[in-house]
Write an enzyme that holds these catalytic residues in place. Structure first.
Site, PDB file in Angstrom:
ATOM      1  N   GLY A  79     -41.454  -1.759 -65.702  1.00 35.46           N
ATOM      2  CA  GLY A  79     -41.052  -1.140 -66.965  1.00 35.46           C
ATOM      3  C   GLY A  79     -39.948  -0.142 -66.730  1.00 35.46           C
ATOM      4  O   GLY A  79     -39.869   0.897 -67.377  1.00 35.46           O
ATOM      5  N   TYR A 196     -51.446  -5.522 -67.853  1.00 31.01           N
ATOM      6  CA  TYR A 196     -51.987  -5.091 -66.562  1.00 31.01           C
ATOM      7  C   TYR A 196     -52.588  -6.235 -65.760  1.00 31.01           C
ATOM      8  O   TYR A 196     -52.363  -6.346 -64.549  1.00 31.01           O
ATOM      9  CB  TYR A 196     -53.074  -4.020 -66.770  1.00 31.01           C
ATOM     10  CG  TYR A 196     -52.564  -2.632 -67.077  1.00 31.01           C
ATOM     11  CD1 TYR A 196     -51.198  -2.379 -67.265  1.00 31.01           C
ATOM     12  CD2 TYR A 196     -53.441  -1.554 -67.192  1.00 31.01           C
ATOM     13  CE1 TYR A 196     -50.744  -1.114 -67.543  1.00 31.01           C
ATOM     14  CE2 TYR A 196     -52.989  -0.271 -67.470  1.00 31.01           C
ATOM     15  CZ  TYR A 196     -51.640  -0.058 -67.644  1.00 31.01           C
ATOM     16  OH  TYR A 196     -51.189   1.199 -67.911  1.00 31.01           O
ATOM     17  N   GLU A 290     -48.295  19.994 -82.204  1.00 27.85           N
ATOM     18  CA  GLU A 290     -46.943  19.437 -82.214  1.00 27.85           C
ATOM     19  C   GLU A 290     -46.323  19.625 -83.590  1.00 27.85           C
ATOM     20  O   GLU A 290     -47.015  19.539 -84.612  1.00 27.85           O
ATOM     21  CB  GLU A 290     -46.966  17.943 -81.873  1.00 27.85           C
ATOM     22  CG  GLU A 290     -47.472  17.617 -80.477  1.00 27.85           C
ATOM     23  CD  GLU A 290     -47.430  16.127 -80.207  1.00 27.85           C
ATOM     24  OE1 GLU A 290     -46.418  15.650 -79.679  1.00 27.85           O
ATOM     25  OE2 GLU A 290     -48.408  15.434 -80.540  1.00 27.85           O
ATOM     26  N   ASP A 309     -55.435   9.574 -78.789  1.00 33.06           N
ATOM     27  CA  ASP A 309     -54.137   9.873 -78.191  1.00 33.06           C
ATOM     28  C   ASP A 309     -54.175  11.123 -77.323  1.00 33.06           C
ATOM     29  O   ASP A 309     -53.541  11.168 -76.261  1.00 33.06           O
ATOM     30  CB  ASP A 309     -53.091  10.038 -79.300  1.00 33.06           C
ATOM     31  CG  ASP A 309     -51.679  10.195 -78.754  1.00 33.06           C
ATOM     32  OD1 ASP A 309     -51.375   9.581 -77.712  1.00 33.06           O
ATOM     33  OD2 ASP A 309     -50.885  10.930 -79.361  1.00 33.06           O
ATOM     34  N   HIS A 314     -56.344  14.033 -72.518  1.00 29.53           N
ATOM     35  CA  HIS A 314     -55.761  15.316 -72.099  1.00 29.53           C
ATOM     36  C   HIS A 314     -56.733  16.486 -72.248  1.00 29.53           C
ATOM     37  O   HIS A 314     -57.007  17.218 -71.290  1.00 29.53           O
ATOM     38  CB  HIS A 314     -54.508  15.630 -72.917  1.00 29.53           C
ATOM     39  CG  HIS A 314     -53.458  14.577 -72.888  1.00 29.53           C
ATOM     40  ND1 HIS A 314     -53.233  13.775 -71.793  1.00 29.53           N
ATOM     41  CD2 HIS A 314     -52.555  14.176 -73.828  1.00 29.53           C
ATOM     42  CE1 HIS A 314     -52.247  12.940 -72.064  1.00 29.53           C
ATOM     43  NE2 HIS A 314     -51.823  13.167 -73.289  1.00 29.53           N
ATOM     44  N   LYS A 407     -50.372  16.554 -85.277  1.00 34.03           N
ATOM     45  CA  LYS A 407     -48.935  16.375 -85.462  1.00 34.03           C
ATOM     46  C   LYS A 407     -48.504  17.016 -86.778  1.00 34.03           C
ATOM     47  O   LYS A 407     -49.323  17.249 -87.670  1.00 34.03           O
ATOM     48  CB  LYS A 407     -48.590  14.882 -85.472  1.00 34.03           C
ATOM     49  CG  LYS A 407     -48.699  14.236 -84.095  1.00 34.03           C
ATOM     50  CD  LYS A 407     -48.156  12.827 -84.095  1.00 34.03           C
ATOM     51  CE  LYS A 407     -48.087  12.270 -82.685  1.00 34.03           C
ATOM     52  NZ  LYS A 407     -47.114  12.973 -81.830  1.00 34.03           N
ATOM     53  N   ARG A 412     -45.078  24.019 -81.897  1.00 34.04           N
ATOM     54  CA  ARG A 412     -45.348  23.195 -80.730  1.00 34.04           C
ATOM     55  C   ARG A 412     -45.842  24.116 -79.620  1.00 34.04           C
ATOM     56  O   ARG A 412     -45.118  24.986 -79.151  1.00 34.04           O
ATOM     57  CB  ARG A 412     -44.071  22.473 -80.279  1.00 34.04           C
ATOM     58  CG  ARG A 412     -44.308  21.551 -79.078  1.00 34.04           C
ATOM     59  CD  ARG A 412     -43.000  20.982 -78.566  1.00 34.04           C
ATOM     60  NE  ARG A 412     -43.231  20.047 -77.463  1.00 34.04           N
ATOM     61  CZ  ARG A 412     -42.268  19.557 -76.683  1.00 34.04           C
ATOM     62  NH1 ARG A 412     -41.001  19.914 -76.888  1.00 34.04           N
ATOM     63  NH2 ARG A 412     -42.558  18.722 -75.705  1.00 34.04           N
ATOM     64  N   ARG A 417     -57.642  28.817 -73.870  1.00 34.11           N
ATOM     65  CA  ARG A 417     -57.934  30.230 -74.088  1.00 34.11           C
ATOM     66  C   ARG A 417     -59.429  30.471 -73.891  1.00 34.11           C
ATOM     67  O   ARG A 417     -60.252  29.921 -74.625  1.00 34.11           O
ATOM     68  CB  ARG A 417     -57.513  30.642 -75.494  1.00 34.11           C
ATOM     69  CG  ARG A 417     -57.700  32.113 -75.815  1.00 34.11           C
ATOM     70  CD  ARG A 417     -57.333  32.357 -77.264  1.00 34.11           C
ATOM     71  NE  ARG A 417     -57.457  33.737 -77.661  1.00 34.11           N
ATOM     72  CZ  ARG A 417     -57.814  34.139 -78.876  1.00 34.11           C
ATOM     73  NH1 ARG A 417     -58.079  33.242 -79.807  1.00 34.11           N
ATOM     74  NH2 ARG A 417     -57.892  35.423 -79.169  1.00 34.11           N
TER      75      ARG A 417
END
Length: 839
Positions: A79, A196, A290, A309, A314, A407, A412, A417
């Site tokens: 890729g 994959y 974001e 997402d 994350h 979003k 952003r 915290r």
């Protein structure tokens, strides 16, 4: 196809001590439980004493190590002409070349894609034009190194099995011709996951290195859509690669502030050991906001949404870094991963009430435009989510972890915290406080991932906590910036540190892959544990109508949320929107809970889960009010399948319900033994009564089975039930009656074309049903209409036609018994799900 260009050996690259450089020990072959090439405490110890040190480290720290083979490394970027490669990966590989090529390693870089050779080479050359060097490198030296990297980089089409076979032969030929020793091969999958399996099969069959050299395959998310798909993908990849060969990238683990969480906790153990627990931490916030929307990416977003997402990967990975127990040696990949997995397994199961979701207002229109969907087709994909997570262990019991991402928001920024409890009170006013000493100031530790007001990664510690230690060679203290406010406090309130040299996450992760630092990646077991945690919530939210928000600062307080126990809810109620007039149809995206009128009575409409939750809350509120007013609450419940979800909700989610003062009656009953599965009482018993504490003398089943007979008129069961109601229910007026509506317009067991129970003085009647079992007992319509409140629950697409019909007719109970329901002095409220109301 051109063969790879030989490496210019012996070239010294970059300044001494460049990040990522290590002296390497002789290679040791892989053995079970050992991550090949993993770094450890003995990685810097040369000679016999170095090997002895490694052995002692293994014995005392329990972290087996293997050393890398210095030699030639082939990097294949699949890729190579895509967006990720152009933005980050080529630059990261160039940085890896700068860091490592002068330390005993030589390289060749193969950019690969499906594009034909000539066009692919042009696209790749364009991507390589933007390569940049560290700021402290002389321009002439930078140009020289860029030229070297370009000579080592070639494009090749990888489309067929023969293409992979040719790649394997070319790598082997280069190694032999140049007299090199092969250290390993790295394949970076910057391609969609559906590709994959074929690529993995070809690599496994044609491109594995020979004995003594490593293979590392790097995989980009998404790693599945839910637990089942992730498991299938993991099984498929596991048939071609060993676990230690796979590196699943979560690029947030390469962000400098995130990568510093464990080292910070380790280096400040003395100060944190007594603080990092439920006794001192008020809550933990893990935030990723974001300002951009999903324009241009709606095809991806429609499939995944904000939770898949960002939160499932994350933010969950960050959560485990904060919550996990610290191993004795945080440099030991195996120990770190083991402790992270324990943190995954301690996460409390999420409920539907654990999350709030939103969608910016222009999203559905973007979806229709980009995906060419018909006008009027709404999207339920969330672009904003807040989730409340609890960790069920002794350290974190009761501490809320708040995960939030979205979003089209007002800024952003990303941060972690940790807010500490503060029970101090200062007698003097705030203007007299000494910022470095006052115990009344907020106490917090913040890992500032980037952007926002600060504009760069940082670690912030309140000055009234402790002065933290961070390694001076990589972190420096930030100078105060007057006027800058962070979390309501000036920067001067914090000990603030930022990286000496900012590095991109991908360059850090590529270095970690090269050095086999597995703790920075997502193993299969962790991946599946995360999906086990998130999949039930995603399934429960699949039909949730997100709260609409305008985006940016205009959203105001619409997205603010608050929590109580394990439940999360928006702070502001959703503004009600009425049903448009005749000829127009509302769309699910136009509202969340729709409040309007139906047959001149209030209507509540929502998706099923939300509707049931609203009805349960309303019943509880009515119960509390009645008990407070007169000491008892009389509730008459219908049977059948529709109320089952309501019974379950009342049993599991309403611990404040005054069951001890509640009398439960039946609206109708089938003439079957009470133990029969078709008995309405049996359904009530199974889904509600056995889960709550209602005094047995407050439970009033209909007497349909007397003298071993079912609903025999001479047994006078209906009259006995009516007498019981008259004796216990003041004025025979139930506090609340729950009804349903059949597809023929019947309600309770009052059926069309049958006058029984539709008028007259009888309170309870025997009726005939058109379906089996035919004999029924039912409250009469006059008794139902004496109730203080009547709730009619209508659910499912099969009810759409009768709902439309009944909305247009007058009061004609002989044709449609439901049309005769209208309390004489009470309130009638309709509860309909969207399918019943809108079809």
């Amino acid at each position: 196809m051109p063969s790879p260009v030989p490496v210019e050996k012996g070239t010294e690259l970059g300044p001494p001590g460049q990040a990522g450089g290590k002296e390497m020990l002789p290679f040791q072959p892989w053995r079970p439980g050992v991550a090949a090439g993993a770094e450890g405490p003995g990685a810097r110890c040369p000679g016999v004493w170095g090997m002895l040190t490694v052995t002692m480290c293994v014995v005392f720290l329990g972290c087996p190590q293997a050393q890398e083979l210095q030699g030639h490394v082939s990097v294949i970027l699949l890729g190579a002409t895509g967006d990720l490669a152009k933005k980050y990966l080529w630059q990261g590989l160039f940085q890896l070349f700068l860091d490592e090529a002068g330390k005993g390693h030589s390289f060749s870089f193969h950019g690969a894609a499906l594009t034909a050779p000539k066009q692919g080479q042009e696209l790749m050359a364009k991507a390589l034009e933007s390569l940049s060097c560290p700021r402290d490198m002389a321009p002439s030296r930078c140009a020289e190194l860029q030229a070297q990297f370009l000579r080592l980089s070639r494009y090749r089409q990888l489309k067929t099995a023969e293409d992979y076979q040719a790649l394997g032969r070319d790598i082997e030929a280069q190694v032999q011709q140049e007299g090199l020793r092969e250290a390993g091969r790295m394949f970076y999958f910057s391609v969609p996951p559906f590709a994959y399996a074929d690529i993995a099969r070809n690599i496994n069959s044609s491109c594995r290195p020979g004995p003594g050299a490593w293979l590392r395959v790097v995989l980009e998310k998404p790693f599945g859509h839910d637990h089942l798909s992730a498991q299938q993908l993991a099984t498929e990849l596991g048939s071609f690669f060993q676990e230690e060969e796979m590196y699943r990238v979560d690029h947030y683990l390469g962000k400098q502030a995130v990568a510093q969480i464990l080292p910070f906790r380790d280096q400040n153990r003395r100060a944190l050991d007594s603080l990092w627990n439920r006794h001192h931490v008020e809550r933990v916030e893990i935030i990723m906001k974001e300002t951009v929307d999903a324009e241009g990416r709606t095809s991806f977003y429609e499939e995944y949404g904000v939770i898949r997402d960002t939160l499932q990967n994350h933010l969950t990975e960050i959560l485990t870094l904060v919550a996990m127990e610290l191993p004795a040696n945080v440099s030991c990949s195996e120990a770190v991963l083991r402790h992270k997995l324990q943190a995954f397994r301690a996460l409390r199961r999420l409920q539907r009430g654990s999350a709030v979701v939103g969608q910016y207002q222009t999203y559905s229109e973007q979806v229709r435009r980009e995906l060419r969907k018909p006008a009027g087709s709404p999207s339920l994909t969330p672009t904003f989510a807040g989730v409340l997570v609890h960790v069920d262990n002794l350290r974190w019991e009761g501490v809320p972890f708040i995960l939030m991402s979205g979003k089209a928001l007002d800024e952003r920024v990303g941060y972690v915290r940790v807010l500490f409890k503060n029970q101090a009170f200062c007698a003097q006013s705030e203007k007299h406080w000494a910022p470095a000493q006052s115990r009344c100031l907020p106490r917090q530790i913040i890992f500032y991932i980037g952007h926002g007001e600060l504009g760069h990664p940082a670690v912030l510690v309140s000055r009234n906590l402790f002065r933290p230690f961070l390694p001076a060679q990589s972190w420096r203290e930030v100078e105060d910036r007057p006027g800058l406010q962070l979390f309501g406090r000036p920067l001067s309130d914090f000990y603030a540190f930022s990286p000496v040299k900012e590095r991109d996450a991908y360059s850090i992760l590529l270095s970690h892959i090269f050095h086999a630092r597995k703790e920075s990646f997502v193993p299969t077991e962790h991946l599946l544990a995360s999906w086990v945690f998130w999949t039930p919530l995603l399934e429960s939210l699949a039909r949730e109508v997100p709260r609409l928000y305008p985006g940016g600062a205009d959203s105001g307080r619409l997205l603010d949320f608050e929590f109580s126990g394990s439940h999360l809810s928006f702070s502001l109620g959703q503004p009600e929107q009425l049903v448009p007039g005749p000829g127009s149809t509302p769309r699910p995206s136009d509202f969340q809970v729709l409040g309007a009128k139906y047959r001149e009575s209030p209507l509540i409409s929502a998706w099923p889960d939300e509707l049931i939750s609203k009805l349960a809350s309303d019943i509880e509120a009515a119960a509390v009010q009645a008990v407070r007013r007169v000491g008892t609450f009389h509730l008459a419940l219908s049977g059948g399948s529709s109320p089952i979800a309501l019974f379950q909700q009342l049993a599991s989610g309403h611990y404040g319900f005054p069951w001890a003062h509640t009398h439960l009656w039946l609206v109708d009953e089938r003439c079957v033994p009470l133990s029969d599965p078709e008995s309405n009482f049996q359904g009530l018993q199974a889904h509600l009564l056995q889960h709550v504490r209602v005094p047995y003398y407050n439970i009033h089943p209909m007497p349909v089975n007397l003298h071993q007979r079912l609903c025999a008129e001479e047994d006078r069961g209906a009259q006995a039930y009516a007498s019981e109601i008259s004796a216990l229910v003041t004025n025979c007026s139930f506090d609340l009656v729950l009804l349903g509506m059949g597809t023929d317009g019947h309600t309770a067991s009052l059926f069309p074309q049958s006058p029984t129970g539709l008028d007259g003085e009888q309170l309870v009647v025997l009726t005939e049903s058109p379906s089996r079992p035919h004999q029924r007992m039912s409250l009469s319509l006059p008794l139902i209409n004496r109730a203080k409140k009547v709730a009619v629950l209508v659910m499912g697409r099969t009810k759409r036609d009768i709902t439309l019909l009944v909305s247009r007719v007058g009061r004609e109970p002989k044709k449609w018994p439901i049309s005769g329901v209208l309390p004489t002095s009470g309130q009638l409220v309709w509860y309909m799900d969207y399918e019943a109301f809108l079809g």
